[in-house]
Design a protein around this motif. Structure first.
Motif, mmCIF file in Angstrom:
data_model
loop_
_atom_site.group_PDB
_atom_site.id
_atom_site.type_symbol
_atom_site.label_atom_id
_atom_site.label_comp_id
_atom_site.label_asym_id
_atom_site.label_seq_id
_atom_site.Cartn_x
_atom_site.Cartn_y
_atom_site.Cartn_z
ATOM 1 N N SER A 202 0.826 -1.199 0.000
ATOM 2 C CA SER A 202 0.000 0.000 0.000
ATOM 3 C C SER A 202 0.864 1.254 0.000
ATOM 4 O O SER A 202 2.083 1.193 0.127
ATOM 5 N N GLU A 203 0.199 2.374 -0.138
ATOM 6 C CA GLU A 203 0.820 3.696 -0.193
ATOM 7 C C GLU A 203 1.820 3.884 0.939
ATOM 8 O O GLU A 203 1.525 3.598 2.103
ATOM 9 N N GLY A 204 3.038 4.350 0.599
ATOM 10 C CA GLY A 204 4.052 4.663 1.599
ATOM 11 C C GLY A 204 4.978 3.518 1.955
ATOM 12 O O GLY A 204 6.024 3.741 2.543
ATOM 13 N N GLN A 205 4.615 2.287 1.622
ATOM 14 C CA GLN A 205 5.523 1.178 1.878
ATOM 15 C C GLN A 205 6.649 1.239 0.851
ATOM 16 O O GLN A 205 6.543 1.914 -0.169
ATOM 17 N N TYR A 206 7.736 0.541 1.112
ATOM 18 C CA TYR A 206 8.864 0.590 0.187
ATOM 19 C C TYR A 206 9.512 -0.767 0.028
ATOM 20 O O TYR A 206 9.374 -1.652 0.866
ATOM 21 N N ILE B 223 6.286 3.089 -2.709
ATOM 22 C CA ILE B 223 5.013 2.785 -3.354
ATOM 23 C C ILE B 223 4.068 3.982 -3.261
ATOM 24 O O ILE B 223 3.860 4.537 -2.188
ATOM 25 N N GLN B 224 3.511 4.360 -4.417
ATOM 26 C CA GLN B 224 2.455 5.366 -4.471
ATOM 27 C C GLN B 224 1.273 4.740 -5.209
ATOM 28 O O GLN B 224 1.459 4.093 -6.236
ATOM 29 N N GLU B 225 0.082 4.925 -4.675
ATOM 30 C CA GLU B 225 -1.120 4.350 -5.285
ATOM 31 C C GLU B 225 -1.885 5.416 -6.056
ATOM 32 O O GLU B 225 -2.058 6.530 -5.566
ATOM 33 N N LYS B 226 -2.351 5.017 -7.240
ATOM 34 C CA LYS B 226 -3.253 5.885 -7.986
ATOM 35 C C LYS B 226 -4.658 5.660 -7.454
ATOM 36 O O LYS B 226 -4.999 4.556 -7.061
ATOM 37 N N GLU B 227 -5.470 6.709 -7.458
ATOM 38 C CA GLU B 227 -6.861 6.533 -7.044
ATOM 39 C C GLU B 227 -7.568 5.673 -8.067
ATOM 40 O O GLU B 227 -7.352 5.802 -9.264
#
Length: 192
Positions: free
Chosen positions: A44-48, A71-75
């Protein structure tokens, strides 16, 4: 006394007399490299992710650094995420909410049929077990929570208006007042 590395050789003990025109004797040059990364299911968002040795080259033949992929997630067009659970907003017509319906809803793998029970109220949540995202480093999937909103038209034709006015006259279609609580009943007895 002051101790510092030699300014000519940077403490390496050698001086390069004829320096390479590309690296000026540093032993490395700047270039771009494309690296394939396998993203595990459920991140998920912010994990690396850390890719050892895929970063910048070390000085004078030393080991390479690491490449850190954040990691950055698109909406998503349909879903809102809460860890491994997904939320989907579904609008129903008054008839569908009153009578019940079977409606196709999107899931990660495609679409599934959702049975909406008769009398479904706006704000109700229906659960599709295991239709969410995979659990990171675990087993199973999260859930898909379908949030119901009953859609009310803003413009009505004459025929639709007439039908709704007719329905409005029926007592069984009017909201029931909430039952009074214990203290409200006592208050009504004393102040009649």
């Amino acid at each position: 006394m002051n101790v510092s590395p030699c300014h000519n050789c940077d403490g390496l003990g050698e001086i390069i007399l004829e320096k390479c025109p590309l690296c000026s004797g540093a032993g490395r040059i700047r270039e771009d490299k494309t690296v394939s990364v396998t993203i595990p299911a459920g991140v998920s968002e912010g994990q690396y992710l850390t890719l050892s040795g895929e970063g910048n080259s070390g000085k004078r033949g030393g080991p390479g650094g690491d490449l850190i992929v954040i990691i950055q997630e698109k909406e998503h067009k349909y879903f809102h995420r809460d860890r491994e659970n997904l939320y989907y907003d579904l609008q129903l017509s008054i008839a569908q909410a009153s009578l019940g319906a079977e409606i196709e809803v999107p899931v990660i793998e495609g679409k599934v049929k959702l049975k909406v029970p008769s009398g479904t109220q706006s704000g109700k949540k229906l659960l599709l077990k295991g239709k969410g995202l995979p659990v990171l480093n675990g087993y199973g999937n999260g859930d898909l929570i379908v949030r119901i909103t009953v859609w009310i038209p803003t413009k009505l034709s004459k025929k639709a208006r007439t039908l709704i006015e007719e329905l409005n006259g029926m007592d069984e279609l009017k909201p029931k007042s909430a039952d009074k609580g214990f203290f409200e009943k006592i208050k009504d007895r004393f102040f009649e």
